[in-house]
Design a protein around this motif. Sequence first.
Motif, PDB file in Angstrom:
ATOM      1  N   GLY A  39      21.021 -26.850 -31.262  1.00 20.52           N
ATOM      2  CA  GLY A  39      22.160 -27.402 -32.290  1.00 20.52           C
ATOM      3  C   GLY A  39      21.654 -27.326 -33.646  1.00 20.52           C
ATOM      4  N   SER A  40      20.328 -26.807 -33.738  1.00 23.41           N
ATOM      5  CA  SER A  40      19.656 -26.986 -35.054  1.00 23.41           C
ATOM      6  C   SER A  40      20.227 -25.655 -36.055  1.00 23.41           C
ATOM      7  CB  SER A  40      18.349 -26.828 -35.395  1.00 23.41           C
ATOM      8  OG  SER A  40      17.691 -25.732 -34.702  1.00 23.41           O
ATOM      9  N   GLY A  41      21.105 -24.805 -35.611  1.00 26.76           N
ATOM     10  CA  GLY A  41      21.460 -23.838 -36.548  1.00 26.76           C
ATOM     11  C   GLY A  41      20.824 -22.424 -36.345  1.00 26.76           C
ATOM     12  N   LYS A  42      19.945 -22.145 -35.133  1.00 22.52           N
ATOM     13  CA  LYS A  42      19.222 -20.779 -35.263  1.00 22.52           C
ATOM     14  C   LYS A  42      20.211 -19.882 -34.921  1.00 22.52           C
ATOM     15  CE  LYS A  42      16.919 -22.416 -31.683  1.00 22.52           C
ATOM     16  NZ  LYS A  42      17.403 -23.680 -31.280  1.00 22.52           N
ATOM     17  N   SER A  43      21.008 -20.017 -33.878  1.00 29.06           N
ATOM     18  CA  SER A  43      21.867 -18.780 -33.675  1.00 29.06           C
ATOM     19  C   SER A  43      22.909 -18.566 -34.544  1.00 29.06           C
ATOM     20  CB  SER A  43      22.542 -18.965 -32.219  1.00 29.06           C
ATOM     21  OG  SER A  43      21.777 -19.149 -31.120  1.00 29.06           O
ATOM     22  N   THR A  44      23.268 -19.664 -35.292  1.00 24.14           N
ATOM     23  CA  THR A  44      24.247 -19.589 -36.717  1.00 24.14           C
ATOM     24  C   THR A  44      23.583 -18.653 -37.539  1.00 24.14           C
ATOM     25  OG1 THR A  44      25.220 -21.653 -35.925  1.00 24.14           O
ATOM     26  CG2 THR A  44      25.893 -20.933 -38.098  1.00 24.14           C
ATOM     27  N   LEU A  45      22.355 -19.062 -37.868  1.00 22.03           N
ATOM     28  CA  LEU A  45      21.688 -18.148 -38.922  1.00 22.03           C
ATOM     29  C   LEU A  45      21.652 -16.758 -38.495  1.00 22.03           C
ATOM     30  CD1 LEU A  45      19.700 -17.778 -41.356  1.00 22.03           C
ATOM     31  CD2 LEU A  45      17.812 -18.743 -39.950  1.00 22.03           C
ATOM     32  N   MET A  46      21.443 -16.395 -37.315  1.00 22.70           N
ATOM     33  CA  MET A  46      21.181 -15.116 -36.781  1.00 22.70           C
ATOM     34  C   MET A  46      22.672 -14.353 -36.860  1.00 22.70           C
ATOM     35  SD  MET A  46      19.116 -13.578 -33.537  1.00 22.70           S
ATOM     36  CE  MET A  46      17.657 -13.704 -34.206  1.00 22.70           C
ATOM     37  N   LYS A  47      23.385 -15.035 -36.438  1.00 20.24           N
ATOM     38  CA  LYS A  47      24.748 -14.210 -36.681  1.00 20.24           C
ATOM     39  C   LYS A  47      25.190 -13.936 -38.575  1.00 20.24           C
ATOM     40  CE  LYS A  47      26.865 -16.197 -32.680  1.00 20.24           C
ATOM     41  NZ  LYS A  47      27.870 -17.158 -32.167  1.00 20.24           N
ATOM     42  N   THR A  48      24.744 -14.884 -39.284  1.00 21.04           N
ATOM     43  CA  THR A  48      24.758 -14.750 -40.610  1.00 21.04           C
ATOM     44  C   THR A  48      24.017 -13.682 -41.068  1.00 21.04           C
ATOM     45  OG1 THR A  48      25.265 -17.297 -40.742  1.00 21.04           O
ATOM     46  CG2 THR A  48      24.802 -16.123 -42.885  1.00 21.04           C
ATOM     47  N   LEU A  49      22.777 -13.558 -40.662  1.00 17.11           N
ATOM     48  CA  LEU A  49      21.908 -12.416 -40.895  1.00 17.11           C
ATOM     49  C   LEU A  49      22.533 -11.087 -40.704  1.00 17.11           C
ATOM     50  CD1 LEU A  49      18.307 -13.641 -39.982  1.00 17.11           C
ATOM     51  CD2 LEU A  49      19.266 -13.636 -42.353  1.00 17.11           C
ATOM     52  N   LEU A  50      23.215 -10.994 -39.317  1.00 13.40           N
ATOM     53  CA  LEU A  50      24.067  -9.953 -38.996  1.00 13.40           C
ATOM     54  C   LEU A  50      25.134  -9.689 -39.654  1.00 13.40           C
ATOM     55  CD1 LEU A  50      23.312 -10.285 -35.185  1.00 13.40           C
ATOM     56  CD2 LEU A  50      22.505  -8.431 -36.661  1.00 13.40           C
ATOM     57  N   ARG A  51      25.599 -10.696 -40.584  1.00 13.39           N
ATOM     58  CA  ARG A  51      26.988 -10.403 -41.255  1.00 13.39           C
ATOM     59  C   ARG A  51      28.153 -10.712 -40.566  1.00 13.39           C
ATOM     60  NH1 ARG A  51      22.911  -9.202 -44.285  1.00 13.39           N
ATOM     61  NH2 ARG A  51      23.188  -8.584 -46.421  1.00 13.39           N
ATOM     62  N   LEU A  52      27.885 -11.362 -39.317  1.00 19.60           N
ATOM     63  CA  LEU A  52      28.912 -11.483 -38.286  1.00 19.60           C
ATOM     64  C   LEU A  52      29.767 -12.713 -38.645  1.00 19.60           C
ATOM     65  CD1 LEU A  52      27.162 -11.096 -34.748  1.00 19.60           C
ATOM     66  CD2 LEU A  52      28.862  -9.319 -36.277  1.00 19.60           C
ATOM     67  N   GLN A  53      29.155 -13.491 -39.844  1.00 18.16           N
ATOM     68  CA  GLN A  53      29.869 -14.690 -40.456  1.00 18.16           C
ATOM     69  C   GLN A  53      29.087 -14.974 -41.782  1.00 18.16           C
ATOM     70  OE1 GLN A  53      28.985 -17.693 -37.080  1.00 18.16           O
ATOM     71  NE2 GLN A  53      28.062 -18.740 -38.764  1.00 18.16           N
ATOM     72  N   LYS A  54      30.242 -15.372 -42.779  1.00 16.18           N
ATOM     73  CA  LYS A  54      29.627 -15.327 -43.931  1.00 16.18           C
ATOM     74  C   LYS A  54      28.754 -16.838 -44.253  1.00 16.18           C
ATOM     75  CE  LYS A  54      33.789 -13.102 -46.127  1.00 16.18           C
ATOM     76  NZ  LYS A  54      34.736 -12.953 -47.089  1.00 16.18           N
ATOM     77  N   PRO A  55      27.811 -16.860 -44.991  1.00 13.25           N
ATOM     78  CA  PRO A  55      27.176 -17.965 -45.575  1.00 13.25           C
ATOM     79  C   PRO A  55      27.989 -18.976 -46.356  1.00 13.25           C
ATOM     80  CG  PRO A  55      26.438 -16.163 -46.921  1.00 13.25           C
ATOM     81  CD  PRO A  55      27.256 -15.633 -45.970  1.00 13.25           C
ATOM     82  N   ILE A  56      27.689 -20.099 -46.004  1.00 12.66           N
ATOM     83  CA  ILE A  56      28.631 -21.210 -46.950  1.00 12.66           C
ATOM     84  C   ILE A  56      27.973 -21.107 -48.444  1.00 12.66           C
ATOM     85  CG2 ILE A  56      28.922 -23.624 -47.185  1.00 12.66           C
ATOM     86  CD1 ILE A  56      28.984 -23.801 -44.163  1.00 12.66           C
ATOM     87  N   ASN A  57      26.833 -20.864 -48.415  1.00 15.54           N
ATOM     88  CA  ASN A  57      26.055 -20.976 -49.574  1.00 15.54           C
ATOM     89  C   ASN A  57      24.739 -20.068 -49.605  1.00 15.54           C
ATOM     90  OD1 ASN A  57      25.823 -21.283 -52.346  1.00 15.54           O
ATOM     91  ND2 ASN A  57      25.230 -23.501 -52.517  1.00 15.54           N
ATOM     92  N   GLY A  58      24.217 -19.704 -50.644  1.00 18.95           N
ATOM     93  CA  GLY A  58      23.012 -18.714 -50.921  1.00 18.95           C
ATOM     94  C   GLY A  58      23.112 -17.344 -50.761  1.00 18.95           C
ATOM     95  N   VAL A  59      22.008 -16.451 -50.590  1.00 19.43           N
ATOM     96  CA  VAL A  59      22.049 -15.084 -50.612  1.00 19.43           C
ATOM     97  C   VAL A  59      21.227 -14.549 -49.692  1.00 19.43           C
ATOM     98  CG1 VAL A  59      23.125 -14.984 -52.979  1.00 19.43           C
ATOM     99  CG2 VAL A  59      20.434 -15.023 -52.531  1.00 19.43           C
ATOM    100  N   ILE A  60      21.642 -13.366 -48.944  1.00 18.48           N
ATOM    101  CA  ILE A  60      20.639 -12.651 -48.229  1.00 18.48           C
ATOM    102  C   ILE A  60      20.590 -11.218 -48.815  1.00 18.48           C
ATOM    103  CG2 ILE A  60      20.325 -11.623 -45.898  1.00 18.48           C
ATOM    104  CD1 ILE A  60      22.278 -13.769 -44.776  1.00 18.48           C
ATOM    105  N   ILE A  61      19.478 -10.838 -49.206  1.00 20.61           N
ATOM    106  CA  ILE A  61      19.350  -9.587 -49.979  1.00 20.61           C
ATOM    107  C   ILE A  61      18.526  -8.754 -49.221  1.00 20.61           C
ATOM    108  CG2 ILE A  61      18.154  -8.545 -51.743  1.00 20.61           C
ATOM    109  CD1 ILE A  61      18.332 -11.458 -53.086  1.00 20.61           C
ATOM    110  N   SER A  62      19.153  -7.446 -48.810  1.00 17.62           N
ATOM    111  CA  SER A  62      18.589  -6.274 -48.162  1.00 17.62           C
ATOM    112  C   SER A  62      17.528  -5.700 -49.028  1.00 17.62           C
ATOM    113  CB  SER A  62      19.367  -5.598 -47.466  1.00 17.62           C
ATOM    114  OG  SER A  62      20.102  -6.439 -46.479  1.00 17.62           O
ATOM    115  N   GLY A  63      16.373  -5.123 -48.627  1.00 17.99           N
ATOM    116  CA  GLY A  63      15.663  -4.330 -49.574  1.00 17.99           C
ATOM    117  C   GLY A  63      14.725  -2.814 -48.661  1.00 17.99           C
ATOM    118  N   ASP A  64      13.949  -2.379 -49.228  1.00 19.11           N
ATOM    119  CA  ASP A  64      13.286  -1.401 -48.493  1.00 19.11           C
ATOM    120  C   ASP A  64      13.962  -0.242 -48.059  1.00 19.11           C
ATOM    121  OD1 ASP A  64      10.921   0.081 -48.284  1.00 19.11           O
ATOM    122  OD2 ASP A  64      10.554  -1.116 -46.596  1.00 19.11           O
TER     123      ASP A  64
END
Length: 284
Positions: A39-64
Amino acid sequence: MALLTVKGLTVGYGSQVVASGINFVVNSGDYLCIVGENGSGKSTLMKTLLRLQKPINGVIISGDGLKENEIGYLPQQTLVQRDFPASVREIVLSGRQGRMGLRPFYNAEDKAVAKKNMERMGIEDLSGKCYRELSGGQQQRVLLARALCAAEKVLLLDEPVSGLDPKVTEQMYELIEKLNKDGVTIIMISHDVNEACKYASHILHIGKEVTFSETDTYVRKMDQELHIRINETSKKIKPGQMYRASKMETDIEAKNENNNAEEDNSSKEADSKVMSESEEGGAL
């Protein structure tokens, strides 16, 4: 350049915050384990990294040069998915659907990639079998092959050993480690901190405090916190309390040993009496 850079990320559902203050970087070839309580948010973070849901705040930058279709994903299985009525080959091939565009059928390249990844996972001899007939470990290998068909650059794995027995769990960890050594960047959620520290190059801990560091640094910090807790606990123990507790435990053990000895003697006497009576009866 980093494949993924996460800055000031807050994740959740709608306006409900699940985890916040998340900052980390993933470089090519890294093996990042995400750990934390349920319940700490691990799976929620992974779905956010996959763009399956939007972050509430902050940014995810893809590089390389990392593209969205270059990230493979192995989610946690549901009971319905475990009973899916399709062949192993069909499920592995389905990992190529994101690269088919408007093509209605798999081409020769798709089939070659699927074959290569089935061989890589050691399941080529199962290609014609029904997925629902496989063991839990075999099913996870099939899904890992499918994820590799989708993308071979980065793999996101959500507790890939969940529900597996210890032997199969160790085999799965070794398989993932080999993929990482072959150049695949791994981002994995794990509930087992010890195994995470054994294989990962970096640890992201999500909880009341969010920390990101190399594994060695994380382990040293955990050891320090453990020593602090032990010292705080020992300070709360009054003088003589430890001795009394130890003496009481010793007395209880001695009493138990005496009781056991008395029971053994009683049992031996009873056995001896029965044997004597039997011998007397036989003599008569």
